[in-house]
Design a protein around this motif. Structure first.
Motif, PDB file in Angstrom:
ATOM      1  N   PRO A   1      14.448  -5.211   0.299  1.00  0.00           N
ATOM      2  CA  PRO A   1      13.921  -6.645   0.595  1.00  0.00           C
ATOM      3  C   PRO A   1      13.425  -6.722   2.207  1.00  0.00           C
ATOM      4  O   PRO A   1      13.998  -6.080   3.279  1.00  0.00           O
ATOM      5  CB  PRO A   1      15.209  -7.264   0.618  1.00  0.00           C
ATOM      6  CG  PRO A   1      16.020  -6.263  -0.252  1.00  0.00           C
ATOM      7  CD  PRO A   1      15.644  -4.940   0.145  1.00  0.00           C
ATOM      8  N   ILE A   2      12.315  -7.362   2.528  1.00  0.00           N
ATOM      9  CA  ILE A   2      11.929  -7.637   3.543  1.00  0.00           C
ATOM     10  C   ILE A   2      12.522  -9.005   4.190  1.00  0.00           C
ATOM     11  O   ILE A   2      12.353 -10.073   3.316  1.00  0.00           O
ATOM     12  CB  ILE A   2      10.463  -7.675   3.664  1.00  0.00           C
ATOM     13  CG1 ILE A   2       9.970  -6.330   3.297  1.00  0.00           C
ATOM     14  CG2 ILE A   2       9.883  -8.175   5.101  1.00  0.00           C
ATOM     15  CD1 ILE A   2       8.461  -6.322   3.285  1.00  0.00           C
TER      16      ILE A   2
ATOM     17  N   VAL B   1       0.804  -1.312   0.079  1.00  0.00           N
ATOM     18  CA  VAL B   1      -0.153   0.205   0.098  1.00  0.00           C
ATOM     19  C   VAL B   1       0.865   1.090   0.037  1.00  0.00           C
ATOM     20  O   VAL B   1       1.617   1.535   0.789  1.00  0.00           O
ATOM     21  CB  VAL B   1      -0.890   0.062   1.185  1.00  0.00           C
ATOM     22  CG1 VAL B   1      -1.732   1.306   1.175  1.00  0.00           C
ATOM     23  CG2 VAL B   1      -1.900  -1.131   1.128  1.00  0.00           C
ATOM     24  N   PRO B   2       0.928   1.999  -1.237  1.00  0.00           N
ATOM     25  CA  PRO B   2       0.070   2.072  -2.397  1.00  0.00           C
ATOM     26  C   PRO B   2       0.428   0.883  -3.141  1.00  0.00           C
ATOM     27  O   PRO B   2       1.730   0.463  -3.163  1.00  0.00           O
ATOM     28  CB  PRO B   2       0.199   3.361  -2.850  1.00  0.00           C
ATOM     29  CG  PRO B   2       1.422   3.927  -2.323  1.00  0.00           C
ATOM     30  CD  PRO B   2       1.702   3.433  -1.213  1.00  0.00           C
TER      31      PRO B   2
ATOM     32  N   LYS C   1       5.356  -4.600   7.398  1.00  0.00           N
ATOM     33  CA  LYS C   1       6.648  -3.791   7.564  1.00  0.00           C
ATOM     34  C   LYS C   1       6.671  -2.426   6.772  1.00  0.00           C
ATOM     35  O   LYS C   1       5.958  -2.306   5.568  1.00  0.00           O
ATOM     36  CB  LYS C   1       8.007  -4.660   6.962  1.00  0.00           C
ATOM     37  CG  LYS C   1       8.153  -5.606   7.766  1.00  0.00           C
ATOM     38  CD  LYS C   1       8.809  -5.386   8.939  1.00  0.00           C
ATOM     39  CE  LYS C   1       9.285  -6.665   9.643  1.00  0.00           C
ATOM     40  NZ  LYS C   1       9.892  -6.259  11.124  1.00  0.00           N
ATOM     41  N   ILE C   2       7.157  -1.204   7.330  1.00  0.00           N
ATOM     42  CA  ILE C   2       7.265  -0.289   6.354  1.00  0.00           C
ATOM     43  C   ILE C   2       8.720  -0.019   5.714  1.00  0.00           C
ATOM     44  O   ILE C   2       9.651  -0.106   6.484  1.00  0.00           O
ATOM     45  CB  ILE C   2       7.121   1.245   7.370  1.00  0.00           C
ATOM     46  CG1 ILE C   2       5.698   1.079   7.960  1.00  0.00           C
ATOM     47  CG2 ILE C   2       7.318   2.421   6.468  1.00  0.00           C
ATOM     48  CD1 ILE C   2       5.320   2.094   8.997  1.00  0.00           C
TER      49      ILE C   2
ATOM     50  N   VAL D   1       6.454   2.650   2.004  1.00  0.00           N
ATOM     51  CA  VAL D   1       5.282   2.125   1.786  1.00  0.00           C
ATOM     52  C   VAL D   1       5.081   0.945   2.683  1.00  0.00           C
ATOM     53  O   VAL D   1       5.995   0.602   3.368  1.00  0.00           O
ATOM     54  CB  VAL D   1       5.046   1.522   0.214  1.00  0.00           C
ATOM     55  CG1 VAL D   1       5.232   2.652  -0.692  1.00  0.00           C
ATOM     56  CG2 VAL D   1       6.385   0.308   0.319  1.00  0.00           C
ATOM     57  N   TYR D   2       3.751   0.664   2.895  1.00  0.00           N
ATOM     58  CA  TYR D   2       3.467  -0.564   3.851  1.00  0.00           C
ATOM     59  C   TYR D   2       3.380  -1.769   2.952  1.00  0.00           C
ATOM     60  O   TYR D   2       3.036  -1.968   1.827  1.00  0.00           O
ATOM     61  CB  TYR D   2       1.943  -0.254   4.354  1.00  0.00           C
ATOM     62  CG  TYR D   2       2.102   0.488   5.543  1.00  0.00           C
ATOM     63  CD1 TYR D   2       2.105   0.539   6.755  1.00  0.00           C
ATOM     64  CD2 TYR D   2       1.826   2.008   4.960  1.00  0.00           C
ATOM     65  CE1 TYR D   2       2.326   1.739   7.602  1.00  0.00           C
ATOM     66  CE2 TYR D   2       1.642   3.066   5.778  1.00  0.00           C
ATOM     67  CZ  TYR D   2       1.944   2.960   7.137  1.00  0.00           C
ATOM     68  OH  TYR D   2       1.847   3.876   8.159  1.00  0.00           O
ATOM     69  N   VAL D   3       4.016  -3.024   3.517  1.00  0.00           N
ATOM     70  CA  VAL D   3       4.067  -4.345   3.107  1.00  0.00           C
ATOM     71  C   VAL D   3       3.349  -4.977   3.865  1.00  0.00           C
ATOM     72  O   VAL D   3       4.083  -5.347   5.098  1.00  0.00           O
ATOM     73  CB  VAL D   3       5.377  -4.566   2.361  1.00  0.00           C
ATOM     74  CG1 VAL D   3       5.418  -5.816   1.704  1.00  0.00           C
ATOM     75  CG2 VAL D   3       5.834  -3.709   1.260  1.00  0.00           C
TER      76      VAL D   3
END
Length: 403
Positions: A269-270, A246-247, A281-282, A300-302
């Motif tokens: 990378p997360i 998001v977005p 995560k941000i 962004v938010y993931v």
């Protein structure tokens, strides 16, 4: 003696007058006094003085030419031209909005020429008070930018225009627009455009047509998807499923040759190494050199969905097995020994519940096999979201038919 002198002086004076009289007779016969009517352009001067008085001309129906009557010697008129005569209406003579007529003044730089008259002597004028108001300019884009590109800003420079017109017109104004064609556009532009003024009924005001111009700034950005990036593997018997961001999309701008090569933006990378639960995560977006974000946050938010793996068993009859690459001349017959074939799939419970047995294709490759008994690996066509728990073998018998 004195009488003789007096008589001589008298004769001289009479002779002088007679000579002058004769000269005028000769002059009148060779270069007589005459009257000439000339058609002279009418000049309107000092119109700017009306603005200082808050007045505007409602109807500019001045005659283009006036007839000027001049008197002078014939030879003088032989060398006179329109540049030697001026007919002027001086608007600085307007006293107030109630002034209805102005005199036409005639000037000449020719010696020996006198002004006798002008037609018309006066011109009629219709005045009204001047209104001036700033109006915002609405930019209207037409056409569509290049695929994946969007107009992110369309502004007039300046954002308002000052319109000078009669109070009646000013009070009728509803909207000022400037139209810009953005068809197939993929880069920023600044163009100068005419303003179109509409009244409150949405009709064009023709009196103000083609009288106002503004610069229009069009800002274009490319819309690309945001792709979440992960590294590592979840804990045993867990899987990472949906990666939601998001977005979902970003607007980017920069040199057209650089932006044109960008199809998506990736996140940093997360790390999901040995993770057994979902997380949000941000993270920052990774921008290529020369690319900037437009109306898009850098962070962004993931959402990374971590789910425990489930298992589901599916049972098939041997008639469900398809033989791939069988002999084309029907010289061989293929049979599966086992009456029932069981396979177990692993994946998220949600994905496993979506699978119907009839949607699965089970097959055995019999390419190159001759008469005899064989064990072959069972091939199963599966959705990408699930996997076989293990590889399965199938016993088959190949029989020669005698054909």
């Amino acid at each position: 003696m004195n009488d003789l002198l007096k008589k001589d002086l008298t004769l001289k004076i009479i002779s002088l007058f007679f000579a002058v009289f004769l000269w005028f007779i000769v002059l009148d016969s060779s270069n007589p006094v005459t009257w000439v009517d000339l058609n002279v352009p009418l000049k309107v001067e000092n119109e700017s003085s009306l603005k200082e008085k808050g007045i505007i001309i409602k109807n500019e129906n001045f005659p283009r030419n006036v007839s000027v009557s001049l008197k002078g010697r014939k030879n003088t008129f032989n060398n006179i031209g329109l540049n030697d005569i001026e007919a002027i209406v001086d608007l600085s003579k307007v006293e107030d909005v109630n002034t209805e007529i102005l005199y036409v003044h005639v000037y000449t730089n020719k010696d020996g020429v006198s002004f006798q008259g002008v037609t018309p002597r006066v011109v009629e004028i219709e005045l009204e008070r001047l209104g001036e108001n700033p109006f915002p300019v609405k930019v209207v884009t037409t056409g569509k930018p290049k695929e994946s590109y969007k107009v992110v800003r369309a502004n007039a420079i300046p954002g308002t225009v000052s319109i000078e017109a009669a109070d009646e017109i000013i009070n009728s104004i509803g909207e000022v627009r400037a139209y810009v064609d953005v068809d197939n556009l993929s880069n920023d532009i600044i163009v100068n455009k005419e303003c179109v003024v509409y009244n409150k009924e949405g009709e064009k005001i023709v009196e103000l047509d083609k009288k106002l111009n503004v610069d229009i700034s069009i800002e274009i950005a490319k819309e690309v998807p945001i792709v979440p990036a992960v590294r590592g593997r979840p804990a045993k018997n867990y899987t990472d499923g949906i990666h939601r961001v998001v977005p979902e999309k970003a607007l980017i701008a920069g040199p057209s040759d650089v932006v044109g090569l960008v199809d998506n933006l990736k996140t940093e990378p997360i790390d999901i190494e040995n993770v057994s639960e979902s997380m949000t995560k941000i993270v920052n977006l990774v921008l290529p050199d020369g690319v900037r974000l437009v109306d898009t946050p850098r962070s962004v938010y993931v959402d990374v969905v971590i789910e425990e793996l489930a298992e589901k068993e599916f049972v098939f009859g041997k008639e469900s097995i398809v033989f791939d690459n069988a002999a084309r001349n029907n010289s061989l017959r293929y049979e599966v020994w086992d009456e029932i074939i069981k396979i177990t799939l692993t994946g998220t419970r949600q994905e496993l519940n979506k699978i119907a047995p009839e949607s699965l294709r089970l097959s055995v490759d019999v390419n190159g096999l001759s008469e005899g008994e064989y064990k072959r690996t069972l091939n199963v066509v599966l959705p990408d979201t699930v996997k076989l728990v293990e590889n399965y073998d199938v016993k088959i018998n190949v029989i020669r038919t005698g054909n």
